[in-house]
Design a protein around this motif. Structure first.
Motif, PDB file in Angstrom:
ATOM      1  N   SER A  35      -5.870 -12.532   6.916  1.00 16.46           N
ATOM      2  CA  SER A  35      -5.310 -11.383   7.083  1.00 16.46           C
ATOM      3  C   SER A  35      -4.323 -10.765   7.719  1.00 16.46           C
ATOM      4  CB  SER A  35      -7.203 -10.882   7.202  1.00 16.46           C
ATOM      5  OG  SER A  35      -7.869 -10.976   5.724  1.00 16.46           O
ATOM      6  N   ASP A  36      -3.657  -9.645   6.576  1.00 20.21           N
ATOM      7  CA  ASP A  36      -3.267  -8.620   7.508  1.00 20.21           C
ATOM      8  C   ASP A  36      -3.279  -7.489   8.139  1.00 20.21           C
ATOM      9  OD1 ASP A  36      -0.334  -9.214   6.196  1.00 20.21           O
ATOM     10  OD2 ASP A  36      -1.328  -8.661   4.243  1.00 20.21           O
ATOM     11  N   SER A  37      -3.415  -7.441   9.015  1.00 20.17           N
ATOM     12  CA  SER A  37      -3.763  -6.710  10.330  1.00 20.17           C
ATOM     13  C   SER A  37      -4.128  -5.228   9.861  1.00 20.17           C
ATOM     14  CB  SER A  37      -3.368  -5.966  11.941  1.00 20.17           C
ATOM     15  OG  SER A  37      -1.161  -5.617  11.144  1.00 20.17           O
ATOM     16  N   PRO A  38      -4.590  -4.568   9.842  1.00 20.59           N
ATOM     17  CA  PRO A  38      -4.656  -2.877   9.474  1.00 20.59           C
ATOM     18  C   PRO A  38      -3.615  -2.272   9.150  1.00 20.59           C
ATOM     19  CG  PRO A  38      -6.188  -2.694  10.614  1.00 20.59           C
ATOM     20  CD  PRO A  38      -5.507  -3.991  10.906  1.00 20.59           C
ATOM     21  N   LEU A  39      -2.610  -2.221  10.144  1.00 23.05           N
ATOM     22  CA  LEU A  39      -1.228  -1.461  10.394  1.00 23.05           C
ATOM     23  C   LEU A  39      -0.450  -2.154   8.895  1.00 23.05           C
ATOM     24  CD1 LEU A  39       0.583   1.110  11.224  1.00 23.05           C
ATOM     25  CD2 LEU A  39       1.007  -0.189  13.307  1.00 23.05           C
ATOM     26  N   VAL A  40      -0.943  -3.459   9.061  1.00 24.88           N
ATOM     27  CA  VAL A  40       0.345  -3.742   8.109  1.00 24.88           C
ATOM     28  C   VAL A  40      -0.229  -4.150   6.847  1.00 24.88           C
ATOM     29  CG1 VAL A  40       1.232  -6.486   7.572  1.00 24.88           C
ATOM     30  CG2 VAL A  40       1.090  -5.792  10.005  1.00 24.88           C
ATOM     31  N   ARG A  41      -1.732  -3.906   6.619  1.00 24.35           N
ATOM     32  CA  ARG A  41      -2.114  -3.609   5.107  1.00 24.35           C
ATOM     33  C   ARG A  41      -1.860  -2.470   4.817  1.00 24.35           C
ATOM     34  NH1 ARG A  41      -6.097  -6.095   6.387  1.00 24.35           N
ATOM     35  NH2 ARG A  41      -7.596  -3.848   7.292  1.00 24.35           N
ATOM     36  N   TRP A  42      -1.259  -1.258   5.369  1.00 24.00           N
ATOM     37  CA  TRP A  42      -1.692  -0.187   5.258  1.00 24.00           C
ATOM     38  C   TRP A  42      -0.183   0.118   4.953  1.00 24.00           C
ATOM     39  CZ3 TRP A  42       1.971   3.100   7.989  1.00 24.00           C
ATOM     40  CH2 TRP A  42       2.083   4.785   7.431  1.00 24.00           C
ATOM     41  N   ALA A  43       1.048  -0.655   5.300  1.00 22.59           N
ATOM     42  CA  ALA A  43       2.617  -0.634   5.748  1.00 22.59           C
ATOM     43  C   ALA A  43       2.573  -0.936   4.383  1.00 22.59           C
ATOM     44  CB  ALA A  43       2.974  -1.202   6.717  1.00 22.59           C
ATOM     45  N   LEU A  44       1.992  -2.006   3.973  1.00 19.62           N
ATOM     46  CA  LEU A  44       2.118  -2.726   2.597  1.00 19.62           C
ATOM     47  C   LEU A  44       2.005  -2.413   1.066  1.00 19.62           C
ATOM     48  CD1 LEU A  44       1.826  -6.778   3.810  1.00 19.62           C
ATOM     49  CD2 LEU A  44       4.460  -5.650   3.108  1.00 19.62           C
ATOM     50  N   THR A  45       0.677  -1.942   1.828  1.00 23.01           N
ATOM     51  CA  THR A  45      -0.153  -1.020   0.183  1.00 23.01           C
ATOM     52  C   THR A  45       0.891  -0.017   0.380  1.00 23.01           C
ATOM     53  OG1 THR A  45      -1.651  -2.178   1.078  1.00 23.01           O
ATOM     54  CG2 THR A  45      -2.154  -0.304  -0.329  1.00 23.01           C
ATOM     55  N   THR A  46       1.207   0.626   1.215  1.00 28.53           N
ATOM     56  CA  THR A  46       1.635   2.529   1.516  1.00 28.53           C
ATOM     57  C   THR A  46       3.203   2.482   0.506  1.00 28.53           C
ATOM     58  OG1 THR A  46       0.313   2.958   2.540  1.00 28.53           O
ATOM     59  CG2 THR A  46       2.092   4.228   2.636  1.00 28.53           C
ATOM     60  N   THR A  47       3.804   1.753   0.772  1.00 32.51           N
ATOM     61  CA  THR A  47       5.608   0.930   0.297  1.00 32.51           C
ATOM     62  C   THR A  47       4.815  -0.048  -1.341  1.00 32.51           C
ATOM     63  OG1 THR A  47       5.766   0.636   2.430  1.00 32.51           O
ATOM     64  CG2 THR A  47       7.239  -0.902   0.875  1.00 32.51           C
ATOM     65  N   ARG A  48       3.814  -0.060  -1.701  1.00 32.76           N
ATOM     66  CA  ARG A  48       4.382  -0.969  -2.830  1.00 32.76           C
ATOM     67  C   ARG A  48       3.678   0.038  -3.583  1.00 32.76           C
ATOM     68  NH1 ARG A  48      -0.249  -4.515  -2.345  1.00 32.76           N
ATOM     69  NH2 ARG A  48      -1.603  -2.413  -2.719  1.00 32.76           N
ATOM     70  N   GLU A  49       2.587   0.658  -2.932  1.00 33.17           N
ATOM     71  CA  GLU A  49       2.436   1.888  -4.425  1.00 33.17           C
ATOM     72  C   GLU A  49       2.933   3.342  -4.483  1.00 33.17           C
ATOM     73  OE1 GLU A  49      -0.707   2.251  -5.994  1.00 33.17           O
ATOM     74  OE2 GLU A  49      -0.953   0.247  -5.532  1.00 33.17           O
ATOM     75  N   ASN A  50       3.643   3.939  -3.815  1.00 37.03           N
ATOM     76  CA  ASN A  50       5.319   4.153  -3.718  1.00 37.03           C
ATOM     77  C   ASN A  50       6.194   3.696  -4.474  1.00 37.03           C
ATOM     78  OD1 ASN A  50       3.903   6.353  -2.758  1.00 37.03           O
ATOM     79  ND2 ASN A  50       4.274   5.667  -0.054  1.00 37.03           N
ATOM     80  N   ALA A  51       6.538   1.884  -4.362  1.00 43.94           N
ATOM     81  CA  ALA A  51       7.496   1.666  -5.413  1.00 43.94           C
ATOM     82  C   ALA A  51       7.094   1.304  -6.038  1.00 43.94           C
ATOM     83  CB  ALA A  51       7.343   0.620  -4.369  1.00 43.94           C
ATOM     84  N   VAL A  52       6.092   1.403  -6.957  1.00 48.20           N
ATOM     85  CA  VAL A  52       6.113   1.688  -8.167  1.00 48.20           C
ATOM     86  C   VAL A  52       5.506   2.812  -8.809  1.00 48.20           C
ATOM     87  CG1 VAL A  52       3.550   1.322 -10.049  1.00 48.20           C
ATOM     88  CG2 VAL A  52       4.188  -0.791  -7.870  1.00 48.20           C
ATOM     89  N   LYS A  53       5.719   3.597  -8.361  1.00 52.46           N
ATOM     90  CA  LYS A  53       5.441   5.255  -9.273  1.00 52.46           C
ATOM     91  C   LYS A  53       6.580   5.618  -9.065  1.00 52.46           C
ATOM     92  CE  LYS A  53       1.032   6.621  -7.164  1.00 52.46           C
ATOM     93  NZ  LYS A  53       0.608   7.606  -6.447  1.00 52.46           N
ATOM     94  N   ARG A  54       7.513   5.687  -7.969  1.00 48.74           N
ATOM     95  CA  ARG A  54       8.701   5.402  -8.188  1.00 48.74           C
ATOM     96  C   ARG A  54       9.586   4.543  -8.925  1.00 48.74           C
ATOM     97  NH1 ARG A  54      13.747   3.696  -6.431  1.00 48.74           N
ATOM     98  NH2 ARG A  54      12.712   2.197  -4.569  1.00 48.74           N
ATOM     99  N   GLU A  55       9.623   3.445  -9.037  1.00 53.22           N
ATOM    100  CA  GLU A  55       9.892   2.887 -10.400  1.00 53.22           C
ATOM    101  C   GLU A  55       9.385   2.873 -11.521  1.00 53.22           C
ATOM    102  OE1 GLU A  55      12.691   0.597  -9.948  1.00 53.22           O
ATOM    103  OE2 GLU A  55      12.553   0.694  -7.310  1.00 53.22           O
ATOM    104  N   ALA A  56       8.417   3.460 -11.776  1.00 53.99           N
ATOM    105  CA  ALA A  56       7.559   3.550 -13.165  1.00 53.99           C
ATOM    106  C   ALA A  56       8.582   4.757 -13.620  1.00 53.99           C
ATOM    107  CB  ALA A  56       6.260   3.732 -13.385  1.00 53.99           C
ATOM    108  N   GLN A  57       8.432   6.240 -12.993  1.00 57.39           N
ATOM    109  CA  GLN A  57       9.236   7.902 -13.130  1.00 57.39           C
ATOM    110  C   GLN A  57      10.281   7.306 -14.506  1.00 57.39           C
ATOM    111  OE1 GLN A  57      10.432   9.739 -10.105  1.00 57.39           O
ATOM    112  NE2 GLN A  57       8.618   9.581  -9.116  1.00 57.39           N
ATOM    113  N   GLY A  58      10.115   8.154 -15.716  1.00 55.57           N
ATOM    114  CA  GLY A  58      10.985   7.965 -17.068  1.00 55.57           C
ATOM    115  C   GLY A  58      11.297   7.386 -17.460  1.00 55.57           C
ATOM    116  N   ILE A  59       9.943   6.308 -17.593  1.00 54.51           N
ATOM    117  CA  ILE A  59       9.651   5.271 -18.946  1.00 54.51           C
ATOM    118  C   ILE A  59       8.709   5.684 -19.742  1.00 54.51           C
ATOM    119  CG2 ILE A  59       8.452   3.352 -19.226  1.00 54.51           C
ATOM    120  CD1 ILE A  59       8.617   1.898 -15.811  1.00 54.51           C
TER     121      ILE A  59
END
Length: 183
Positions: A35-59
């Motif tokens: 399992s990832d540490s809480p800090l790594v999990r937060w960083a990866l999850t936050t990055t993923r969520e924000n990247a998906v939102k940004r990439e989906a804009q304009g679709i």
């Protein structure tokens, strides 16, 4: 001022050397069973969520996906049942063994589909997400097919286990057409 600049340069060089030591030394545990540490999990999850939102804009979401008819939902179901249920489960259907070994665990879409927009679901389905086990289905499926899956995924939380089983039986009886795709 010169001392500050030299200190900053030295710090950057030391940090770069430490990063290269971790990278080339294999010091970071990449095992999916760890399992990832809480800090790594937060960083990866936050990055993923924000990247998906940004990439989906304009679709642009097709109108048929906003108000899907039964034919579109059936078409999406066939693809979902073949490609997605193993990792994401369905009402009355447990995920397959593959899900147990994935890190992070894929979301159970019957519970989580409402948290993503139609455009976000499409972008994830088409492009996948690195290092999660989520494939880029856009390599093997048309946008039209992926929109059908998205329509079904959005409908998934509304289905009971009995309704999902009935859709599966109906698809099996119809010969489970895949439009030329080998799944």
């Amino acid at each position: 001022m010169k001392k500050v600049l030299v200190t900053i340069i030295v710090m950057v060089v030391v940090m770069a050397a430490a990063a290269l030591g971790v990278i080339y030394g294999g010091a970071y545990d990449v095992a999916a069973s760890t399992s990832d540490s809480p800090l790594v999990r937060w960083a990866l999850t936050t990055t993923r969520e924000n990247a998906v939102k940004r990439e989906a804009q304009g679709i642009e979401v097709p109108e048929s996906v906003h108000q899907p008819d039964q034919a579109l939902l059936r078409r999406g179901f066939v693809h979902y049942d073949d490609m997605c249920v193993t990792c994401h489960a369905a009402p009355g259907v447990d995920p397959g063994e593959i899900r147990a070994g994935l890190n992070p665990k894929p979301p159970r879409l019957a519970r989580r589909a409402s948290k993503r927009s139609l455009a976000e679901l499409f972008w994830v389905s088409k492009h996948g997400i690195r290092m999660t086990g989520m494939p880029a289905w856009g390599e093997t499926h048309s946008d039209e097919e992926l929109w059908a899956v998205v329509a079904f995924v959005k409908h998934l939380p509304k289905l009971s286990a009995q309704e999902y089983a009935a859709m599966r039986e109906q698809a099996d009886n119809a010969g489970h057409q895949h439009e030329g795709h080998a799944h």
